[in-house]
Design an enzyme around this catalytic site. Structure first.
Site, PDB file in Angstrom:
ATOM      1  N   ASN A  92       0.829  -1.215   0.000  1.00  0.00           N
ATOM      2  CA  ASN A  92       0.000   0.000   0.000  1.00  0.00           C
ATOM      3  C   ASN A  92       0.861   1.262   0.000  1.00  0.00           C
ATOM      4  O   ASN A  92       0.751   2.138   0.845  1.00  0.00           O
ATOM      5  CB  ASN A  92      -1.003   0.016   1.163  1.00  0.00           C
ATOM      6  CG  ASN A  92      -0.349   0.009   2.533  1.00  0.00           C
ATOM      7  OD1 ASN A  92       0.796  -0.404   2.680  1.00  0.00           O
ATOM      8  ND2 ASN A  92      -1.081   0.457   3.539  1.00  0.00           N
ATOM      9  N   ASP A 149      -3.446  -5.521   1.592  1.00  0.00           N
ATOM     10  CA  ASP A 149      -3.404  -5.069   2.984  1.00  0.00           C
ATOM     11  C   ASP A 149      -3.679  -3.570   3.139  1.00  0.00           C
ATOM     12  O   ASP A 149      -3.221  -2.735   2.377  1.00  0.00           O
ATOM     13  CB  ASP A 149      -2.058  -5.383   3.625  1.00  0.00           C
ATOM     14  CG  ASP A 149      -2.048  -4.930   5.077  1.00  0.00           C
ATOM     15  OD1 ASP A 149      -2.981  -5.305   5.807  1.00  0.00           O
ATOM     16  OD2 ASP A 149      -1.149  -4.169   5.457  1.00  0.00           O
ATOM     17  N   HIS A 182      -6.083  -9.084   4.697  1.00  0.00           N
ATOM     18  CA  HIS A 182      -6.501  -8.162   5.766  1.00  0.00           C
ATOM     19  C   HIS A 182      -8.000  -8.381   5.914  1.00  0.00           C
ATOM     20  O   HIS A 182      -8.773  -7.990   5.046  1.00  0.00           O
ATOM     21  CB  HIS A 182      -6.169  -6.732   5.316  1.00  0.00           C
ATOM     22  CG  HIS A 182      -6.723  -5.654   6.197  1.00  0.00           C
ATOM     23  ND1 HIS A 182      -5.929  -4.732   6.827  1.00  0.00           N
ATOM     24  CD2 HIS A 182      -7.994  -5.323   6.527  1.00  0.00           C
ATOM     25  CE1 HIS A 182      -6.678  -3.882   7.509  1.00  0.00           C
ATOM     26  NE2 HIS A 182      -7.942  -4.218   7.342  1.00  0.00           N
ATOM     27  N   HIS A 235      -2.847 -10.225  10.869  1.00  0.00           N
ATOM     28  CA  HIS A 235      -3.150  -9.567  12.154  1.00  0.00           C
ATOM     29  C   HIS A 235      -4.486  -9.962  12.792  1.00  0.00           C
ATOM     30  O   HIS A 235      -5.370  -9.130  12.971  1.00  0.00           O
ATOM     31  CB  HIS A 235      -3.035  -8.046  12.046  1.00  0.00           C
ATOM     32  CG  HIS A 235      -3.575  -7.408  10.788  1.00  0.00           C
ATOM     33  ND1 HIS A 235      -4.803  -7.688  10.261  1.00  0.00           N
ATOM     34  CD2 HIS A 235      -3.035  -6.468   9.974  1.00  0.00           C
ATOM     35  CE1 HIS A 235      -5.005  -6.962   9.182  1.00  0.00           C
ATOM     36  NE2 HIS A 235      -3.937  -6.214   8.978  1.00  0.00           N
ATOM     37  N   ASP A 308       3.153  -5.616  11.591  1.00  0.00           N
ATOM     38  CA  ASP A 308       2.327  -4.571  10.962  1.00  0.00           C
ATOM     39  C   ASP A 308       2.942  -3.192  11.254  1.00  0.00           C
ATOM     40  O   ASP A 308       2.215  -2.227  11.512  1.00  0.00           O
ATOM     41  CB  ASP A 308       0.866  -4.639  11.424  1.00  0.00           C
ATOM     42  CG  ASP A 308      -0.061  -3.840  10.520  1.00  0.00           C
ATOM     43  OD1 ASP A 308       0.408  -3.248   9.529  1.00  0.00           O
ATOM     44  OD2 ASP A 308      -1.269  -3.805  10.816  1.00  0.00           O
ATOM     45  N   HIS A 312       3.847   6.534  10.646  1.00  0.00           N
ATOM     46  CA  HIS A 312       3.106   7.711  10.171  1.00  0.00           C
ATOM     47  C   HIS A 312       3.834   8.950  10.672  1.00  0.00           C
ATOM     48  O   HIS A 312       4.411   8.939  11.762  1.00  0.00           O
ATOM     49  CB  HIS A 312       1.667   7.705  10.710  1.00  0.00           C
ATOM     50  CG  HIS A 312       0.810   6.640  10.109  1.00  0.00           C
ATOM     51  ND1 HIS A 312       0.356   6.705   8.809  1.00  0.00           N
ATOM     52  CD2 HIS A 312       0.342   5.471  10.614  1.00  0.00           C
ATOM     53  CE1 HIS A 312      -0.370   5.623   8.554  1.00  0.00           C
ATOM     54  NE2 HIS A 312      -0.382   4.846   9.623  1.00  0.00           N
TER      55      HIS A 312
HETATM   56  O1  DOR Z   1      -3.304   0.081  11.222  1.00  0.00           O
HETATM   57  C1  DOR Z   1      -3.019  -0.180  10.081  1.00  0.00           C
HETATM   58  N1  DOR Z   1      -2.149   0.569   9.382  1.00  0.00           N
HETATM   59  N2  DOR Z   1      -3.585  -1.239   9.496  1.00  0.00           N
HETATM   60  C2  DOR Z   1      -3.436  -1.489   8.187  1.00  0.00           C
HETATM   61  O2  DOR Z   1      -3.965  -2.453   7.708  1.00  0.00           O
HETATM   62  C3  DOR Z   1      -2.661  -0.565   7.330  1.00  0.00           C
HETATM   63  C4  DOR Z   1      -1.665   0.147   8.126  1.00  0.00           C
HETATM   64  C5  DOR Z   1      -1.022   1.310   7.391  1.00  0.00           C
HETATM   65  O3  DOR Z   1      -0.664   1.177   6.235  1.00  0.00           O
HETATM   66  O4  DOR Z   1      -0.836   2.351   8.021  1.00  0.00           O
END
Ligand code: DOR
Length: 432
Positions: A92, A149, A182, A235, A308, A312
């Protein structure tokens, strides 16, 4: 090029636990028969465990597209510091890893990383759940895991077709493909920002019911039965999911599953602070769910611990709870959380969860999760299982800060990591 003797530790691998010294030959990238006394460098690892390097089936490296949050280089450094010698990169990114061009770019960056970067690729074009990605050409580039995912494949028929398409592709190297899901039914989870239950009601936040995950777990077990194709369930976070996987395995269906450290350590009660660092998908669940995930890890229902790792930027994670993106860091704290929170799981079983099983699921078993013995690839981790430390988000190698474990006291610290014979972490510090 140097040889390194690891002296005084205990090896823990698929053959169990034993006292033995280990010599790494950087030139060949392998463990060698050579005498420890003849090595160029001697590392005293008394009290430590020497194990195969860990393999993470679920990592977001954010490159291409969001290099302010993480890059392949910084993520791989965080991985090496966590004891990992291979990670599977989730697709992603932006653009999405659904074409040969993007996968080739990730592989090129990965070739300079501090651990092996194994790209996964999307099941559907753009992860939009509408048309299948060109899996055949991606397999030719080395992709073995396909996943959308961040979202699950919603359309039952499209998921069936994806499994049938994957079943028709033979990588030709003895590995097999796996579709990794997912599990989240969007129609049920839509709008929810945490687990639906007592806490969401009390906090006035919209919830996602456990059933949003469990319905897709149920469907994908059924589709693996229908197609005979392997499905890996990402997860797992609910007691119901764990129970269904337990029953599916007992019935002989080809399903595997992973669980994250945050789902075996934290509950939805953490969201009472309204701190978005606790926002994640699937959401943190109840104490009963945490207990079920732990039991699933202990009895082998859940095959692997996967982080996972979802970096961010601070700006985005400082938004209000309902607007912040979901996700938590994981690579640098996974081992310590496993050792601290799963004290009843024997070390040899923990290494199975962190290294041996995920290496197999990812198609990496020829070079990761191997026995620690002469002649084998030198992808190994050395950790002190008793060393106590406190997680400090400012001390992490990840570019991001969003660990929910900041300030938490934990037990177990990575000392050295060797990747392909190279000492990428020595005495808890990355070497490059
Ligand atoms: O909490 C999550 N963050 N779950 C996911 O499936 C994607 C991920 C993300 O890419 O930040």
């Amino acid at each position: 090029m140097t040889t390194y003797a690891l002296v005084g530790g205990d090896i823990v691998d698929c053959d169990g636990r034993r006292r033995a010294d280990v010599v790494v030959d950087q030139a060949t990238g392998r463990l060698t028969e050579a005498a420890p006394d003849a090595a160029d460098e001697r590392l005293d690892v008394t009290g430590c465990i020497v194990s195969p390097g860990f393999v993470d089936l679920h990592v977001h490296l954010r490159q291409p597209g969001n290099e302010a949050a993480e890059t392949i280089e910084t993520g791989s450094r965080a991985a090496a510091l966590g004891g990992y010698t291979a990670v599977v990169a989730m697709p992603n990114t932006n653009p999405c890893m659904d074409t040969a061009a993007v996968v080739t770019e990730v592989l090129a960056h990965g070739s300079r990383a501090l651990c092996e970067i194994k790209p996964s690729a999307a099941i559907t074009v753009g992860r939009l759940g509408e048309t299948l990605a060109p899996m055949g050409e991606l397999v030719d580039l080395g992709v073995r895991m396909f996943t959308d995912d961040g979202t699950g494949v919603q359309d039952d028929q499209l998921m069936r077709r994806a499994l049938e398409y994957a079943a028709s592709l033979d990588p030709g190297d003895g590995t097999s493909l796996v579709l990794s899901q997912h599990c989240e039914v969007n129609a049920l989870s839509q709008g929810g920002v945490m687990n639906e239950g007592r806490w969401s009601a009390e906090l006035g936040l919209p919830g996602q019911p456990a059933e949003a995950e469990e319905l897709m777990v149920m469907r994908d077990i059924a589709l693996s039965r229908l197609t005979g194709m392997r499905v890996h369930l990402q997860h797992l976070s609910t007691a119901g999911s764990v129970e269904m996987v337990r029953a599916a395995k007992a019935a002989g269906h080809p399903v595997t599953a992973e669980a994250t450290p945050h789902h075996f350590t934290l509950t939805d009660g953490c969201c009472a602070s309204y701190d978005p660092v606790f926002k994640v998908h699937p959401p943190l669940r109840t104490e009963a769910d945490v207990a079920a995930v732990k039991a699933g890890l202990a009895d082998g229902t859940i095959d692997a611990i996967a982080t996972d790792h979802a970096p961010h930027t601070p700006d985005s994670k400082e938004l209000p709870f309902d607007q912040a993106p979901p996700g938590m860091l994981g690579l640098e704290t996974a081992l310590a959380l496993a050792l601290t929170e799963l004290p009843d799981i024997e070390l040899v079983d923990l290494i199975r969860l962190l290294s041996i099983r995920p290496a197999d699921i990812a198609g990496l078993a020829d070079r990761h999760g191997r026995p620690v013995r002469p002649g084998e690839p030198a992808n190994i981790c050395v950790f002190d299982p008793d060393r106590r430390w406190t997680v400090d988000r400012t001390g992490l190698a990840s570019l991001a800060l969003n660990t929910p474990f900041h300030g938490r006291g934990v037990r177990g610290m990575v000392r050295h990591t060797f990747f392909d014979g190279e000492p990428v972490v020595i005495d808890g510090k990355a070497t490059r």
